[in-house]
Design a protein around this motif. Structure first.
Motif, PDB file in Angstrom:
ATOM      1  N   CYS A 101     -57.752   0.502 -13.966  1.00 57.19           N
ATOM      2  CA  CYS A 101     -59.123   0.500 -13.967  1.00 57.19           C
ATOM      3  C   CYS A 101     -59.471   1.977 -14.123  1.00 57.19           C
ATOM      4  CB  CYS A 101     -59.856  -0.147 -13.191  1.00 57.19           C
ATOM      5  SG  CYS A 101     -61.515  -0.128 -13.317  1.00 57.19           S
ATOM      6  N   CYS A 106     -64.252   2.580  -9.000  1.00 58.90           N
ATOM      7  CA  CYS A 106     -63.711   1.118  -8.410  1.00 58.90           C
ATOM      8  C   CYS A 106     -62.880   1.131  -7.156  1.00 58.90           C
ATOM      9  CB  CYS A 106     -62.720   0.796  -9.852  1.00 58.90           C
ATOM     10  SG  CYS A 106     -62.019  -0.796  -9.574  1.00 58.90           S
ATOM     11  N   THR A 108     -60.114  -0.117  -6.819  1.00 52.49           N
ATOM     12  CA  THR A 108     -58.716   0.087  -7.028  1.00 52.49           C
ATOM     13  C   THR A 108     -58.351   1.632  -7.084  1.00 52.49           C
ATOM     14  OG1 THR A 108     -59.061   0.170  -9.385  1.00 52.49           O
ATOM     15  CG2 THR A 108     -58.281  -1.940  -8.354  1.00 52.49           C
ATOM     16  N   CYS A 130     -62.116  -5.561 -15.617  1.00 53.46           N
ATOM     17  CA  CYS A 130     -61.545  -5.563 -14.245  1.00 53.46           C
ATOM     18  C   CYS A 130     -62.253  -6.392 -13.364  1.00 53.46           C
ATOM     19  CB  CYS A 130     -61.935  -3.818 -13.778  1.00 53.46           C
ATOM     20  SG  CYS A 130     -61.530  -3.849 -11.916  1.00 53.46           S
ATOM     21  N   CYS A 133     -64.771  -4.543 -10.500  1.00 54.04           N
ATOM     22  CA  CYS A 133     -65.989  -3.815 -10.873  1.00 54.04           C
ATOM     23  C   CYS A 133     -66.561  -4.006 -12.424  1.00 54.04           C
ATOM     24  CB  CYS A 133     -65.688  -2.259 -10.777  1.00 54.04           C
ATOM     25  SG  CYS A 133     -64.643  -1.598 -12.114  1.00 54.04           S
TER      26      CYS A 133
HETATM   27 ZN   LIG Z   1     -62.550  -1.460 -11.741  1.00 55.71          ZN
END
Ligand SMILES: [Zn+2]
Length: 140
Positions: A101, A106, A108, A130, A133
């Protein structure tokens, strides 16, 4: 290896020209001990030009990754010199740890151990988002 004489192995055919090296990378083929051949810009009646990957071993291949990168390709599985299976691919519902991502906010990018998961949200247009998000993945 003689390109056309695979006894036991996998031939990934009809890869969009130029995508062969990328597939080689995302499939992690550089880690294999067996022979792997990439043929670039082979002539194709259907496509004009195409790439082909030949793997001289019956490895486990991640069909989700293949389908995500190029769902127009075909996978031929050869056993004892005989073509036993010809698979066409579809876009997978979900891909895990294939792409990252790009959204800096985000979760991640904060929680490094989280898997990067994208879901297919529009099959017709091939849109992946994703799951955390909803940022859209860049086109392949
Ligand atoms: Zn994301």
């Amino acid at each position: 290896m003689k390109i056309d004489s695979i006894k036991n192995g996998i031939v990934i055919d009809h890869i969009k020209a130029g995508k062969g090296m990328y597939l080689y990378e995302v499939l992690g083929l550089e880690k294999l001990d067996c022979q792997v051949a990439i043929i670039k810009n082979a002539e194709s009646k259907k496509q004009g030009k195409k790439d082909i990957i030949k793997i001289d071993s019956l490895i486990d291949i991640d069909f989700d990754v293949l389908g995500y990168v190029d769902n127009g390709l075909t996978v031929n599985i050869i056993k004892d010199g005989v073509l036993i299976e010809k698979k066409s691919l579809e876009l997978p519902e979900k891909i895990v740890n294939v792409i990252k991502c790009k959204n800096p906010r985000c979760i991640t990018s904060v929680e490094q151990e989280l898997p990067h998961i994208f879901k297919l949200t529009d099959r017709e247009k091939g849109v992946y988002r994703c799951i955390y998000c909803e940022t859209r993945a860049k086109d392949r």
